[in-house]
Design a protein around this motif. Structure first.
Motif, PDB file in Angstrom:
ATOM      1  N   GLU A 118       0.829  -1.206   0.000  1.00 36.59           N
ATOM      2  CA  GLU A 118       0.000   0.000   0.000  1.00 36.59           C
ATOM      3  C   GLU A 118       0.862   1.254   0.000  1.00 36.59           C
ATOM      4  N   ALA A 119       1.964   1.185   0.744  1.00 38.75           N
ATOM      5  CA  ALA A 119       2.864   2.349   0.788  1.00 38.75           C
ATOM      6  C   ALA A 119       3.474   2.607  -0.585  1.00 38.75           C
ATOM      7  N   VAL A 120       3.843   1.538  -1.274  1.00 33.13           N
ATOM      8  CA  VAL A 120       4.405   1.697  -2.617  1.00 33.13           C
ATOM      9  C   VAL A 120       3.354   2.287  -3.564  1.00 33.13           C
ATOM     10  N   ALA A 121       2.121   1.799  -3.443  1.00 35.00           N
ATOM     11  CA  ALA A 121       1.046   2.324  -4.294  1.00 35.00           C
ATOM     12  C   ALA A 121       0.806   3.797  -3.994  1.00 35.00           C
ATOM     13  N   LEU A 122       0.860   4.146  -2.717  1.00 36.43           N
ATOM     14  CA  LEU A 122       0.650   5.542  -2.316  1.00 36.43           C
ATOM     15  C   LEU A 122       1.755   6.435  -2.884  1.00 36.43           C
ATOM     16  N   ALA A 123       2.991   5.969  -2.755  1.00 36.95           N
ATOM     17  CA  ALA A 123       4.129   6.746  -3.270  1.00 36.95           C
ATOM     18  C   ALA A 123       4.021   6.904  -4.786  1.00 36.95           C
ATOM     19  N   SER A 124       3.648   5.829  -5.470  1.00 40.64           N
ATOM     20  CA  SER A 124       3.523   5.905  -6.922  1.00 40.64           C
ATOM     21  C   SER A 124       2.429   6.895  -7.312  1.00 40.64           C
ATOM     22  N   ALA A 125       1.320   6.864  -6.552  1.00 42.08           N
ATOM     23  CA  ALA A 125       0.223   7.789  -6.856  1.00 42.08           C
ATOM     24  C   ALA A 125       0.660   9.238  -6.638  1.00 42.08           C
ATOM     25  N   TYR A 126       1.449   9.459  -5.588  1.00 42.40           N
ATOM     26  CA  TYR A 126       1.927  10.821  -5.351  1.00 42.40           C
ATOM     27  C   TYR A 126       2.832  11.285  -6.492  1.00 42.40           C
TER      28      TYR A 126
END
Lengths: 312, 185
Positions: free
Chosen positions: A112-120
């Protein structure tokens, strides 16, 4: 110590202010069970390290290790010890590890953290302030691009400036890195381009940021790669030598007053024209010098020379 | 333990039986619940960043986990570990900022989120941080946790005389600096 002492009075007010903030911070502290889970995993890693060290010692004793195993063993030990020292909790557990409680930095949280970072990174790349705001925490801050800090309140003008300078990412790749008890860390590598790249004729340059995720939101995005002088150096040289006012505005980073920002934005197109002309002049004078002194070296970039020598 | 006021949440003044029963024999849970906030605020005032303070506080408790029974002075130990970790983290951050500064691309920017304190109070803690390490620690314990000289000595693992001297020297220096800067109304 007298309560009427002005130092005491000030100290008590300062202490009360800190206590108030600590109270709200402590209310969201991890539960003891979460710390225990982290401690259990750390202990397991220590045992693995100890096991590896024991195996290494045995191998050394039988006299084979000096030729075959040390490099591999060293790498393996470094890797595991590094995790134990720097990243106690969020390393993903083995797939058969069912002791991992939810919400303490397991594989799902890391994903989830990776997905969040990618979205940012995607929102930032699209200069989408609203999209980025939905991903970050109230206390969010960033130093990307590495020229001053911005936060949630200054995100909109910061994105405007970032867009005006044409900062753009390509080939973004985010991977889980490490973390602490409270934060997950994702590293995003990418190729960066900008007006400075384009004007100076430079290809996009590698860069990377670390994205710190806390409670499902991004708390910080910090640049971890060293600035690339190939495109940044000539531009800074030009700014410093040709327009002090502009230089002062730029040195303010991304935390500009609205008026200073407006002025900078208005002047940017003309400024880049002048920069391009200056680079051409550098190119010409560099060619003259090179022709006079030595055979032309096509590998030597004129803009890089200018950053070292300055204008002739 | 004086425990006469402030926000100390002194361990000795907090019942531990209920939490301890839940946590198990080592009483870690009650220790953690009682001491987390005081350690957090101590770490914060000595490093100036809530983010770092939270990380080092949790790390300090993590290190105390499983060895609580072995510690002679767990309250002092966990504070000292948190303070040492915070200093270490700040040194590393400072080195990174200086290294990047030498490369010429990053203007000086504080690594700390000194945050939302009013300017006058923020400056007070900044001046405390500028004191010699043990003086700052003694002063922070005294004011933040409303600790007596005896408590400060116990937590810092020194004699009462030393604690008293540290507090006196800290207050003298602080008064000089704050008065020079006219921070005291």
């Amino acid at each position: 110590m007298s309560g009427h002492d002005p130092i005491d009075t000030l100290a008590q007010r300062a202490a009360t202010a800190v206590q108030d903030q600590a109270r709200s911070r402590a209310a969201v502290a991890p539960e003891p069970a979460q710390l225990r889970a982290v401690g259990t995993r750390r202990q397991a890693r220590r045992m693995i390290v100890a096991g590896i060290a024991a195996v290494g010692a045995i191998v050394l004793l039988v006299g084979v290790a000096d030729r075959l195993l040390p490099p591999r063993l060293e790498l393996l030990i470094d890797e595991v010890v590094g995790e134990a020292d720097e990243a106690p909790d969020p390393a993903p557990p083995a797939e058969d590890d069912v002791s991992e409680p939810e919400g303490t930095g397991g594989a799902r949280e890391l994903d989830e953290a990776v997905a969040l970072a990618s979205a940012y990174m995607e929102a930032r790349n699209a200069y989408d302030v609203e999209g980025a705001r939905q991903l970050v925490a109230d206390e969010f801050r960033t130093d990307e691009p590495p020229d001053g800090y911005s936060n949630l309140a200054t995100m909109e003008p910061a994105f405007e400036l970032v867009q005006a300078f044409g900062f753009h990412f390509s080939e973004v790749e985010c991977v889980p890195l490490q973390g602490t008890v409270t934060r997950l860390v994702v590293q995003c590598a990418y190729l960066q381009s900008s007006e400075m790249h384009r004007t100076g004729g430079h290809a996009p340059t590698p860069a990377e940021v670390r994205v710190y995720v806390k409670d499902g939101r991004i708390a910080e995005v910090l640049v971890t790669s060293a600035p690339d002088v190939s495109w940044w150096g000539p531009f800074r040289t030009f700014v410093r030598e040709h327009d002090l006012a502009f230089s002062q505005v730029m040195d303010g980073g991304l935390a500009l007053e609205p008026e200073a920002q407006r002025e900078l934005m208005e002047r940017l197109p003309e400024f880049f024209q002048r920069y391009e002309q200056w680079l051409d002049e550098q190119d010409d004078s560099s060619d003259v010098t090179e022709r006079a002194e030595q055979p032309v070296s096509p590998q030597q970039h004129p803009a890089t020379d200018a950053s070292v020598e300055g204008p002739v | 333990v004086s425990g006469s006021g402030g926000d100390g949440a002194h361990a000795a003044t907090v019942p531990t039986s209920t939490a301890g029963a839940v946590a198990g024999a080592d009483g870690f849970e009650s220790f953690y619940r009682c001491s987390y906030r005081p350690v957090l605020q101590l770490a914060y005032v000595l490093c100036g960043s809530w983010t770092i303070a939270e990380e080092v506080t949790q790390e300090a408790f993590l290190r105390a986990l499983g060895r609580l029974d072995e510690l002679q002075n767990p309250e002092g130990w966990v504070r000292q570990v948190a303070v040492n970790l915070a200093r270490s983290r700040l040194r590393r951050l400072g080195a990174e900022v200086r290294a990047l500064g030498r490369l010429g691309a990053r203007p000086v920017a504080p690594p700390a989120d000194s945050g939302q304190l009013p300017v006058e109070l923020d400056r007070f803690w900044s001046e405390v941080r500028a004191l010699p390490r043990r003086q700052a620690q003694a002063l922070a314990l005294h004011y933040l946790e409303d600790r007596s000289v005896r408590d400060v000595a116990a937590l810092m693992g020194c004699s009462e005389g030393t604690a008293k001297a540290l507090l006196y020297q800290a207050r003298q220096r602080l008064a000089g600096r704050l008065t020079d800067g006219e921070a005291i109304a």
